[in-house]
Scaffold this active site. Structure first.
Site: not given
Ligand code: SER
Length: 320
Positions: A8, A11-12, A53, A143, A147
């Site tokens: 990843g 990514g951010q 992937d 999400y 987690k």
């Molecule tokens: N920044 C993330 C989101 O907004 C939170 O973990 O999904």
């Protein structure tokens, strides 16, 4: 020098963390992995880059073996809003991706894994003010479900460290704000978009209500904190799942007021959409005293310092 892999990497978090890790371990010792996006020039030129992937365990195994990897940062993930659009993909990438990483680590002798959790692990039944380290975890997003499940996996393998010998570490990141990497598909993305729009057009329409307080952090703090947690002696770590990790909490109104101090013409409007419901299920402020006590976490950027730095850097970047 340890061999490190970042899955990843574009990514951010990955796009900044990979560059920092290459400074720390040497470019050739840090393998950057992404699924489909193009690697930025700086990443491509500073060390090995691969495309596969995280849901493909065989590809992962081959690559980990080939490079003799010892530490993996498994950052591949869909954020909250994107996960609601495709919950099955979120489950595969966020959770099966983590389990694949753990399985490959155990087979290939990897010693340490970092995996990001989030404030999204909490839900509407969690206390929203000064959310404790140990509390109710009943998220209402897929999400968040991935987690919580991932945190439990980490807790399991860390509890049985004698048997598995794998050291897993994690942080519950708040909304992350950076001028370098833009997020995509998150609920906290407004806190980045607002800066770009303020500089480009002088106005912004926020998709959250003006009084929506959420925990946030400037990216330089997040990167430093991540590296500090990974370097902390294992015997100091009392949390076997994921650490509460905090810096600042603010509302869109407070952020807009801070931006106005530097860009007085800036105008904000509010048009809450479906993301409001997600934001309302998350804490306002997190208690991260355990991280501060166990491994000395301390943030540097407050709202004013972050706002100034964001505006200066985005202006340079956009030549405005
Ligand atoms: N920044 C993330 C989101 O907004 C939170 O973990 O999904």
């Amino acid at each position: 020098m340890a061999k490190v892999m970042v899955i990843g990497a574009t990514g951010q978090i990955g796009s900044e963390l990979t560059i920092e890790l290459r400074k720390k371990y040497g470019g050739n010792n840090v393998v950057a992995v992404t699924r489909k996006s193009e690697f930025p020039k700086e990443m491509l030129e500073s060390g090995p880059c691969e495309k596969w992937d995280v849901t493909n365990k065989e590809d992962m195994k081959k690559s980990v073996k080939k490079h003799g990897v010892e530490i993996i940062y498994q950052l591949a993930s869909l954020l909250s809003v994107t996960s609601e659009k495709d919950p099955n993909a979120a489950f595969q990438i966020n959770l099966i991706g983590l389990k694949n990483t753990i399985d490959v680590a155990l087979e290939c002798g990897v010693k340490k894994i970092f995996w990001p959790s989030s404030i999204a692990a909490f839900g509407p039944t969690t206390p929203r003010e000064n959310t404790p380290q140990r509390t109710v975890l009943e998220p209402t997003t897929m999400y968040g479900v991935t987690k919580v499940a991932g945190e439990n996996l980490l807790n399991y393998y860390n509890t049985h460290y004698e048997r598995y010998g794998l050291d897993l570490r994690s942080l519950r990141y708040p909304g992350l704000i950076s001028w370098r990497a833009e997020p995509g598909g998150g609920t906290t993305d407004y806190a980045v978009a607002i800066f770009y729009e303020a500089i480009k057009t002088g106005k912004y329409t926020c998709y959250l209500r003006e009084d929506t307080m959420l925990p946030m952090m400037y990216m330089p703090d997040a990167i430093r904190g991540t590296l500090e947690l990974m370097d902390a002696p294992r015997e100091k770590l009392t949390v076997k799942g994921s650490y509460n990790f905090a810096a600042i909490s603010f509302t869109p109104k407070e952020l807009a007021q801070e931006i106005k101090k530097l860009l007085p013409e800036f105008k904000i409007q509010y048009a809450p959409d479906e993301r409001q419901k997600i934001a309302d299920s998350w804490p306002k402020k997190i208690d991260d005293s355990q991280a501060r006590k166990d491994w000395g976490w301390k943030h540097e950027y407050d709202l004013a310092k972050m706002t100034k730095d964001m505006i200066e850097n985005i202006r340079k970047k956009l030549r405005k």
